[in-house]
Structures are given as C-alpha cells and as structure tokens.
Design an enzyme around this catalytic site. Sequence first.
Site, PDB file in Angstrom:
ATOM      1  N   LYS A 150       1.138   5.600  -4.764  1.00 36.92           N
ATOM      2  CA  LYS A 150       1.735   5.574  -6.110  1.00 36.92           C
ATOM      3  C   LYS A 150       1.354   6.847  -6.845  1.00 36.92           C
ATOM      4  O   LYS A 150       0.263   7.368  -6.628  1.00 36.92           O
ATOM      5  CB  LYS A 150       1.236   4.345  -6.883  1.00 36.92           C
ATOM      6  CG  LYS A 150       1.569   3.013  -6.239  1.00 36.92           C
ATOM      7  CD  LYS A 150       3.026   2.623  -6.438  1.00 36.92           C
ATOM      8  CE  LYS A 150       3.367   1.393  -5.597  1.00 36.92           C
ATOM      9  NZ  LYS A 150       4.730   0.907  -5.761  1.00 36.92           N
ATOM     10  N   HIS A 266      10.624  -2.680   5.785  1.00 38.73           N
ATOM     11  CA  HIS A 266      10.629  -3.052   4.365  1.00 38.73           C
ATOM     12  C   HIS A 266      11.920  -3.820   4.091  1.00 38.73           C
ATOM     13  O   HIS A 266      12.853  -3.781   4.886  1.00 38.73           O
ATOM     14  CB  HIS A 266      10.538  -1.770   3.522  1.00 38.73           C
ATOM     15  CG  HIS A 266      10.151  -1.991   2.101  1.00 38.73           C
ATOM     16  ND1 HIS A 266      11.070  -2.326   1.134  1.00 38.73           N
ATOM     17  CD2 HIS A 266       8.949  -1.934   1.473  1.00 38.73           C
ATOM     18  CE1 HIS A 266      10.438  -2.457  -0.034  1.00 38.73           C
ATOM     19  NE2 HIS A 266       9.142  -2.227   0.146  1.00 38.73           N
ATOM     20  N   GLN A 359      -0.938  -5.454   1.160  1.00 38.80           N
ATOM     21  CA  GLN A 359      -0.790  -4.104   0.608  1.00 38.80           C
ATOM     22  C   GLN A 359      -0.800  -4.140  -0.911  1.00 38.80           C
ATOM     23  O   GLN A 359      -0.189  -5.021  -1.505  1.00 38.80           O
ATOM     24  CB  GLN A 359       0.543  -3.515   1.036  1.00 38.80           C
ATOM     25  CG  GLN A 359       0.635  -3.299   2.515  1.00 38.80           C
ATOM     26  CD  GLN A 359       1.974  -2.720   2.903  1.00 38.80           C
ATOM     27  OE1 GLN A 359       2.100  -2.214   3.984  1.00 38.80           O
ATOM     28  NE2 GLN A 359       2.959  -2.793   2.032  1.00 38.80           N
ATOM     29  N   ALA A 360      -1.467  -3.173  -1.484  1.00 37.96           N
ATOM     30  CA  ALA A 360      -1.463  -3.044  -2.938  1.00 37.96           C
ATOM     31  C   ALA A 360      -1.262  -1.579  -3.301  1.00 37.96           C
ATOM     32  O   ALA A 360      -1.981  -0.705  -2.798  1.00 37.96           O
ATOM     33  CB  ALA A 360      -2.782  -3.553  -3.506  1.00 37.96           C
TER      34      ALA A 360
HETATM   35  C1  3PG Z   1       6.067  -2.292  -1.987  1.00 37.79           C
HETATM   36  O1  3PG Z   1       6.535  -1.380  -1.298  1.00 37.79           O
HETATM   37  O2  3PG Z   1       5.811  -3.398  -1.523  1.00 37.79           O
HETATM   38  C2  3PG Z   1       5.861  -2.047  -3.470  1.00 37.79           C
HETATM   39  O3  3PG Z   1       6.091  -0.737  -3.785  1.00 37.79           O
HETATM   40  C3  3PG Z   1       4.522  -2.563  -3.918  1.00 37.79           C
HETATM   41  O4  3PG Z   1       3.938  -1.838  -4.958  1.00 37.79           O
HETATM   42  P1  3PG Z   1       2.845  -2.504  -5.916  1.00 37.79           P
HETATM   43  O5  3PG Z   1       1.703  -2.999  -5.094  1.00 37.79           O
HETATM   44  O6  3PG Z   1       2.400  -1.414  -6.887  1.00 37.79           O
HETATM   45  O7  3PG Z   1       3.526  -3.621  -6.648  1.00 37.79           O
END
Ligand code: 3PG
Length: 409
Positions: A150, A266, A359-360
Amino acid sequence: MKEKYLAIGEELDQDEYFICDYKVKSDLSIETAGSRIAEEESTGTWTRPTTLTEDIYKKYGGKVVMAEGNMVRIGFPVVDFSGDIGGVPQILSIIAGNLFGLDSLKKVRLHDIQIPSVITERYPGPKFGISGLRKLLDRPEKPLVGTIVKPKIGLPPKEFAEYVYQAGKGGLTNSKDDETLVDQDFCPLEERVSAVSEKLDLLEEEGHMMIHAHNVSTSGHEILDAADIALENGARQLMVDVLTVGFSGVQALAEDPSIDVPVHVHRAMHGALTKDPEHGISMPVICKLVRMIGGDSFHIGTYGTGKMHANISEELRSKEALIGDMHGIVRTIPVSSGGLHPGHMTDLMEKSGNDVQIQAGGGVSGHPDGVRAGAAAMIQAVDAAYEGISLDEYAKTHEELKKALERWS
Ligand code: 3PG
C-alpha cells in the site's frame, strides 16, 4: 402441455452429468422455471424448434431432477461439454449463460456445481497448491501470512521493493501487488519485479524465505508475455484477476509448462456476481472452477471480519470447494484478505483453520511504527491464535501487537 426437460426424482450418474443447483425466483412454478433453464441451456429455445428430434432431446437435453421450494437441480449430459476446444468459456455458456437474462425468471443464482471427473481430468489443477506453497516457504503448519503493498498505486519500484523487504523482516512469508497495479508509468512491471526480486534474494540470504505475487492481469494476447517479463526478472509468484481477465487467463498461466512459480488468483469484480443472495453466481462455484484450472491460491473472503461483504455460509462452502476432495485435484489455498488487521486473527482463524493465506494491506502499513512493526504484529497475532492464547494476553509481551491492538481497537 406436459413440460419437457422434467425428470423429477431421477438419480443422476455423477460421471455422466454436470450437475448444477440453482436458486430461482419466478412467477412460474418451480418445475416450469427449472424446465425453462434446462431448455434454454441445452437443446431448446423459447419455442419448440421443428428441428428438435426426440433423439436429440434425449441425448443432449438437460434434466430437471429436483424442483423444491426455490431450488432446482439440473443435470447436463457430459456430451454437451465434449470436444477439444471450448474450455471454461463453453462450460460457463451452458451452466451460467443466457439463463440469467431470461425474462420469465425474476432472479436466478447458480448456487453449486458438481463437475464430473471426465471434465476435471482435462485440466491440470494447481502446480503447487497448499502443500507446494508450504514446502516452498518452509511453513509446514501455521497459516501463511502476507501483505498487499500500500498505497495501492503510487510507489515507485525502489520504495515498493523496500516495503516488501520491511514486511519480510517483520516475518511475513507473502506479499503481493494490489489488483489495480500492473505496469503503470510510475511503477513498470519489469522494474518492479527486478527491484522486489533483489530484496527477496537478500531476505533469503538473511535466512527468511518470502514470495511476492506480481500482477500480470492484462489482455489475453499479452498475458504470457507479461508473465515472461516477470519470470525473466526473477518473479517467484504471479498474480491474475480471474474475473476481470477471465478464467482463460488463469488457465494460460497455470497450464504453461515454462511457468514454474505459483499462480495467485484475485477476484476483483466478484461482488457484481456474488453479492445478491438471490441472483448471480456463488463464490463456491467460482472456487471449484479456479481450482480445476490451476489457481494455487484464491481469495474467498474474511468470514465477516474485514471490509468486504460477507456471506459466511458461502465462505465456508468456498473453503471446502478449495480444500475438500475434488476428484483428487491438488488443494488450492484459500486467501482471506480485505480490511484485516491483527485484532481479527482469533475470530478469523476460528473459521478459516490453519490452511489459509491471511493478508493485510492497511493492517500492516497502517501500524503506528510502520511496515516492519505492522508485519511483526500480524505474525504475533497469528501465532497467538495458533497457540490458543488471547490477543490481549499475548500483547503483554509483544510490543508490536500491543500497539496494533491499541490502534485498531
Ligand atoms: C486485497 O487485494 O485483498 C486488498 O487490496 C486488501 O487490502 P486491505 O488489507 O488494505 O484491505
């Protein structure tokens, strides 16, 4: 006139039929509604064609074998899916094609499917799957834990790679591009992969194994070239968006013998298909197809803990679709991602179990002490939940987790 396509109560041979369960909302009786779907998706249309012989109807017609409440079960003969060309697009055109637009149905949702082995055998399944990823990352039992770099877009390659490095130093095994980042001018794929690969090599030299999924979601004719660019620059994992690119994009990567890295899948755009409980296509259906065509990891949701809409019973069915028995196909690791932070780990892992990649993005990069501390806090929270220790208790001796819990309490 007696409806055709009705065979209520008939036991279907699971090797001979592709079986689909639909939830239907219609002013028609449930039997008639089912019959309309079977007709439209096999040998019929809105009227009886004079060219439809009894022989064609019997051999290729879909059969409604159950119609109760708002549910119908339809079996489509496997011969309807035969031939060397067609693949998942052809499967979807039958089981999830025109039926959604039929005026006689107010709503219809493809709830579940049973794919016969004669069809799954045509596909390779995951090259790595859960056991392959665990071996690669030397993480035999605990959940895989990762981050999404991010901000979603904007970091140049060097800063992007530094984020990955810091996440690895904090203990994460996985990271990935966000779904909106591919090859933009400010962070071209080639430079980004090369910068990240350098950092992953450095982490490995320092004793920590980590992989990063590089997004190669692009037009069909470009996807293998994008994968080549990534692999030539040291990519350890590729990522593709199954719904924006299409199932054929995942298949192109998974089936290519020269691609010897895991494929992370994804699901951007899934809400358009999955969010309405009465209409669209359920996530478990998408999961079964993704596993069949070779996705090594696939996003299924966060069981009500994160930022995305949740249908927990469907998420549990999605998990089962990826890790339960499916004609012996290698198991795909379910990915939980979207609005997660360390405070969610106990609740999440109660439902996900340990065979999950957590994942975060914000939940790592938003830590008051930065990415490395955010990554450490995630690992600590997962360790606590794995050991059955409350997060508050664990935080007493783990500073990063303590600060994360304070930040997102
Ligand atoms: C993903 O690809 O799952 C999202 O971008 C998750 O992002 P976040 O953890 O900041 O909500």
